[in-house]
Enzyme design. Sequence first.
Site, PDB file in Angstrom:
ATOM      1  N   ASP A 283      46.820  20.562  58.755  1.00  0.00           N
ATOM      2  CA  ASP A 283      47.617  19.521  59.416  1.00  0.00           C
ATOM      3  C   ASP A 283      49.048  20.010  59.666  1.00  0.00           C
ATOM      4  O   ASP A 283      49.790  20.298  58.722  1.00  0.00           O
ATOM      5  CB  ASP A 283      47.600  18.295  58.475  1.00  0.00           C
ATOM      6  CG  ASP A 283      48.180  17.060  59.108  1.00  0.00           C
ATOM      7  OD1 ASP A 283      48.755  17.162  60.197  1.00  0.00           O
ATOM      8  OD2 ASP A 283      48.059  15.991  58.484  1.00  0.00           O
ATOM      9  N   GLY A 324      46.721  16.787  68.985  1.00  0.00           N
ATOM     10  CA  GLY A 324      46.439  16.995  70.406  1.00  0.00           C
ATOM     11  C   GLY A 324      47.596  17.585  71.188  1.00  0.00           C
ATOM     12  O   GLY A 324      47.530  17.679  72.420  1.00  0.00           O
ATOM     13  N   ASP A 345      47.369   9.551  64.765  1.00  0.00           N
ATOM     14  CA  ASP A 345      46.497   8.935  63.756  1.00  0.00           C
ATOM     15  C   ASP A 345      45.886   7.617  64.248  1.00  0.00           C
ATOM     16  O   ASP A 345      46.584   6.785  64.832  1.00  0.00           O
ATOM     17  CB  ASP A 345      47.287   8.633  62.475  1.00  0.00           C
ATOM     18  CG  ASP A 345      47.641   9.899  61.734  1.00  0.00           C
ATOM     19  OD1 ASP A 345      47.488  10.999  62.299  1.00  0.00           O
ATOM     20  OD2 ASP A 345      48.095   9.790  60.580  1.00  0.00           O
TER      21      ASP A 345
HETATM   22  C1  GLA Z   1      48.552  13.100  59.052  1.00  0.00           C
HETATM   23  C2  GLA Z   1      47.110  13.218  59.539  1.00  0.00           C
HETATM   24  C3  GLA Z   1      46.271  12.197  58.805  1.00  0.00           C
HETATM   25  C4  GLA Z   1      46.356  12.447  57.307  1.00  0.00           C
HETATM   26  C5  GLA Z   1      47.806  12.437  56.843  1.00  0.00           C
HETATM   27  C6  GLA Z   1      47.952  12.902  55.405  1.00  0.00           C
HETATM   28  O1  GLA Z   1      49.123  11.894  59.397  1.00  0.00           O
HETATM   29  O2  GLA Z   1      47.031  13.039  60.925  1.00  0.00           O
HETATM   30  O3  GLA Z   1      44.934  12.251  59.249  1.00  0.00           O
HETATM   31  O4  GLA Z   1      45.756  13.692  57.028  1.00  0.00           O
HETATM   32  O5  GLA Z   1      48.605  13.287  57.641  1.00  0.00           O
HETATM   33  O6  GLA Z   1      49.259  12.962  54.987  1.00  0.00           O
END
Ligand code: GLA
Length: 523
Positions: A283, A324, A345
Site C-alpha cells: 500500500d 489507481g 477506499d
Molecule cells: C489504505 C488502503 C486500505 C487499508 C488501509 C490500512 O487506506 O487503501 O485498503 O489497507 O490503508 O491502513
Amino acid sequence: MNQRSGSGWTGARVFNGAMVFALCAFTLVGCSKSGLTGYWDLKVPNEDGTVRNTYFQLEQNGENLTGKLFGRSVDGTPLKGTVKDGAVHLETVPPERKPGAPPNEYQYRVTVYEGKINGDKIELNNVTRKINGTAERSTKEVALPPAPLPLPALRDLADNGLVRTPPMGWNSWNKFAGRVTADDVKGMADAIVANGMDKLGYVYVNIDDTWEEGRDAQGNITTNRKFPDMKALVDYVHSKGLKVGIYSSPGPKTCAQYEGSFGHEVQDAKTYASWGIDYLKYDLCGARVIYPSNEETHRGLYQKMGEALQASGRPVVFSLCQYGENDPWKWGTQVGGNLWRTTGDISDHWESMDKIGFSQIAISSYTKPGHWNDPDMLEIGNGGMTGDEYRTHMSLWSMLAAPLIAGNDLRSMSDETKSILMNKEVIAVDQDKAAKPVERLATEGKVETLWRPMADGSIIVGVYNRGEDAATSNVQFSKVPVLAGKRLKARDLWSHKDVTVGGDHYTAQVPKHGVVLLKVSAK
Ligand code: GLA
C-alpha cells in the site's frame, strides 16, 4: 518494544529529537521565539503497545495558528487554528470537494484537535477520532519524511503464474481496521471452513495494516503484541488448507502509521517467506510523502518489491494498492503484480460502492488471467447497505471479474449475508476462466444493463437499477451479437430459477439499487 515507535521516521533521528528536546527545556517560551511556532510530535499510544506519531509544523501569529500536518498519507495537509489562554484549537483544511465525491471520502474529512498547553507540552486530543495524546517539541529532521531512496531501472518481471482466476478470501480491514488480532484471524480461518466458503474458492486469509511493530537490531520487521507469533498463526491457517496474506508499504510508514518496508524490501520479503506468507498487499501510503506520483516512480516502487518477492523463493500473490493513480492497469503486470487497486477506499454505503463499481467498466478489458483490476474489498455483511445493495455489490464485482475478498465478520453472518457471499452461481461468473471484459448493453434512465461472455458460450446479463425507485426494464438480448437470431433460455442467478424468455426480450423487475442477473444461452 519497537525502537522506532515513538521516534521519528528513522531510528538515528531519535537522538536529534532528544537533544533538541533537552535544549528546549521546560518552558514553551524558552523553546520558541513565537509561542507554538516550530515542530511538534503528537504521540498517541495504540492499544497494541505501538505509538502513533503525528507531526505538526505550526506558525503562531498572535492568537492565530497556521501550519501543516505530516505523517499521514498526504504530505503537509494544511492546518488552521487558534491559541488562547493556553487552549489550542487546530483543524485540517481539506481540498475543495469535487462534485459527486462520496460523503466520507477520506481526503475531504476535517480532523479537529483540541488541547491545553501544559508546561512544555500540549495535551492534544484528536476530537474527530476521539483519541488523546501528548504533543512534544520536535525538529524538522524528525517531523519531515526522509529523502527518497534510489529506485531500480524499469524492466518487465516474469509472471508468477498465480491466481489465474480472481483471488477470493477475506481481509481484516473493512470490519476490524486497527483492532484486528491473531485470534480474529484464526477465527476467520475456522469460519471459512465451517461455512464451507473454502469449497467455493475463499482461500486467502489476509491480515491488513496494524500487525507491525518496528525493527529489531538487525533491521528485521517485528510484530506487535496483537500478533505474538506470526509463524504459528500462518501454520494454523495453513493447517486448515487456507493461505495467508499480509500487508506493507513501500514507505517508511503504512497508512495507519505502522512500520513500512522502505529500504527493507528484500529483508521483509525474506521474512514473509520464512513465515510462509502467500499474498502481499503493498500500500503506497507512506511513500506518497517521499516520492512524486507518476508512472515511472510508482513502477519503480512496486518493481522493487516485486523483485524482492520473486527473489524470496516463495510464490506470493502481489497486490498493488496505490488507489489507481497513474493507471496501474497498464503496467501492473510488468512489476510482477497480480492485482491492482483501481480506486480510493470503498466504504460501507451505497454511494461509495455504486461510484466505484460503475467506474470500472471502461477499464475492464485490462483484466486478464493472473492480473486483475481490484475495485477494493467487499463490504457485504457489514451493515451499511440493504440486501438489494449488497446483491448489486456481489453481482457487479463478479461481472467485473474483481477479486472477491470478503470484509465482514465471517463468524457471525446472517443467512442473507451467507446467501450473497456464497452464491455459487454468481461466484462462477466472477471465476469464469475466460475473464472476458464486461460491456454496456443499454442505459435507460438510472438502469444500466451490462453483459459479459462466459467461457462456455453463455452470456451473463446484469440489469442494475441505480435509481431511487423500483424499475421495470425490457432487456433486448438480440443487442448482444452472439445472441441475435437464436432461441434463448435464461436462468436468474439470484432466484436460482430458469425464467421464460419471450423471443429476444425479458422484462426485469428491479428493486431500487437492486439487480437482476441472468445467464442467457442458446436453447
Ligand atoms: C489504505 C488502503 C486500505 C487499508 C488501509 C490500512 O487506506 O487503501 O485498503 O489497507 O490503508 O491502513
